[in-house]
Design an enzyme around this catalytic site. Structure first.
Site, PDB file in Angstrom:
ATOM      1  N   GLY A  51     -21.285   6.355   4.341  1.00 16.61           N
ATOM      2  CA  GLY A  51     -20.404   6.800   3.254  1.00 16.61           C
ATOM      3  C   GLY A  51     -21.015   6.435   1.923  1.00 16.61           C
ATOM      4  N   GLY A  62     -20.010   7.315  -1.204  1.00 22.59           N
ATOM      5  CA  GLY A  62     -19.071   7.678  -2.269  1.00 22.59           C
ATOM      6  C   GLY A  62     -19.079   6.643  -3.378  1.00 22.59           C
ATOM      7  CB  VAL A  72     -17.323   1.564  -2.213  1.00 21.92           C
ATOM      8  CG1 VAL A  72     -17.839   0.228  -1.720  1.00 21.92           C
ATOM      9  CG2 VAL A  72     -15.972   1.395  -2.889  1.00 21.92           C
ATOM     10  CE  LYS A 121      -4.488   0.899   0.454  1.00 26.91           C
ATOM     11  NZ  LYS A 121      -5.604  -0.015   0.149  1.00 26.91           N
TER      12      LYS A 121
END
Ligand code: PHE
Length: 350
Positions: free
Chosen positions: A181, A183, A185, A78
């Protein structure tokens, strides 16, 4: 910083200070046992150096388990690009190009894709200097585009298995589901859930998402201070990490937690806290692998859209079922069971 790195079980960390912007770049490579490391690039502001490094280290570990469980031959890594609070957006392009050069120099040790704070357009820029080690470019530049819908499809599949486990049937029809959330996804998940007949609520702070889902879709919008205490069947964290912790878990009034965000548990003990409260937790890295599968499958393995959808759905459902059964049989948390299954795959390869 020393203790963070000493306690971490990963392979390599590359740390670079980008003088022109004041950004810190952390590339954490947790494991290359199953193949070259892959993982998204997260770009945001952090309160301090430590928490940015820690985020990269923890996320790279999760990526490792994610790939191990999904059967994709990549290791886990990552990148965190920690930008200063006065970051000048004019310098974004040049920063991303310099980061692409770093990825290029690693020569295939690490492949990247989008994560929080990054778009397909950003991936186009990174690939100007970082190609061919960049997934998730725009279709115009030869990429597969946004991975949000595929991630959401995987989360949806995981929810169905969790429902079967808790309520005795896979159907989401009539289930009360709160998506935290909305967004790329969470928004796609909301659309899938509505098609499946679920009773959907959402929570978000972005005006644009609120307008779309509250005003256009007529969904109930839950304010941030109530998001953990609303009564529902499934709570789906699809925003940031560490939302499941010793403060929020006691408030939860759901039967299942299943969402797309990475690193939802603030600390390992939170898996036990959830279990003690009788809440079934679908481990994040098990059910949010759809996005990575989509990008890698479509861009590097010639999958068709249909092919990809089947692999995401069936792959996640089979593994999650196995994890729930193992957890029940051994009387361990679902998180511990997921680790055991992942470790087994990792240790089967030299
Ligand atoms: N950031 C995504 C994830 O956490 C997607 C991704 C990962 C994309 C790895 C490409 C490669 O899964």
């Amino acid at each position: 910083m020393e203790s963070l790195l000493k306690e971490w079980d990963g392979e390599t960390t590359i740390i670079s200070y980008d003088k022109p912007t004041g950004a810190w770049i952390f590339i954490a490579i947790f494991s290359t046992r199953l193949g070259p490391a892959a993982g998204g690039t997260r770009m945001k502001h952090y309160s301090d150096f430590q928490s940015a490094l820690q985020d990269a280290l923890r996320l790279s570990e999760a990526m490792t388990y994610k790939f191990a469980l999904s059967g994709i031959s990549f290791g886990g890594g990552k990148t965190v690009i920690a930008i200063p609070c006065d970051f000048d957006t004019q310098s974004r392009h040049a920063l991303l190009r310099r980061y692409g050069e770093m990825v290029q120099k690693l020569g295939g040790l690490f492949y990247t894709g989008p994560d929080v704070g990054m778009s397909s357009t950003d991936m186009d820029i990174i690939s100007e200097t970082g190609s061919p080690y960049v997934f998730g470019r725009t279709p115009k530049s030869g990429g597969a585009g946004s991975s949000g819908p595929a991630t959401a499809l995987g989360v949806l599949s995981g929810m169905q298995v969790a429902c079967e486990h808790v309520f005795g049937e896979r159907s989401l029809n009539g289930r009360r589901i709160l998506v935290q959330g909305a967004g790329s996804v969470g928004g796609a998940l909301i659309e899938y859930l509505r098609k499946a007949g679920a009773d959907v609520m959402f929570s978000d702070v972005e005006e644009k998402s609120i307008c779309r889902f509250r005003d256009d879709f007529s969904l109930q919008c839950i304010s941030a201070d109530k998001v953990y205490s609303v009564e529902c069947d499934i709570f789906a964290p699809c925003a940031l990490g560490a939302v499941l912790n010793n403060k929020t878990i006691p408030q939860l009034k759901c039967r299942v937690v299943a969402g797309g965000a990475n690193n939802q548990l603030a600390e390992p003990e939170d898996a036990e806290r959830l279990r003690d409260r009788g809440i079934l937790y679908a481990p994040d890295y098990v059910i949010n692998v759809g996005g990575a599968m989509f990008l890698i499958g479509m861009e590097a393995q010639d999958w068709t859209q249909k092919n990809m959808e089947n692999k995401v759905t069936e792959g996640i459902q089979t593994v999650l079922q196995q994890i729930f059964e193992l957890a029940a049989a051994k009387n361990i948390t679902t998180e511990a069971a997921a680790r055991q299954v992942a470790e087994k795959r990792l240790s089967s390869v030299k």
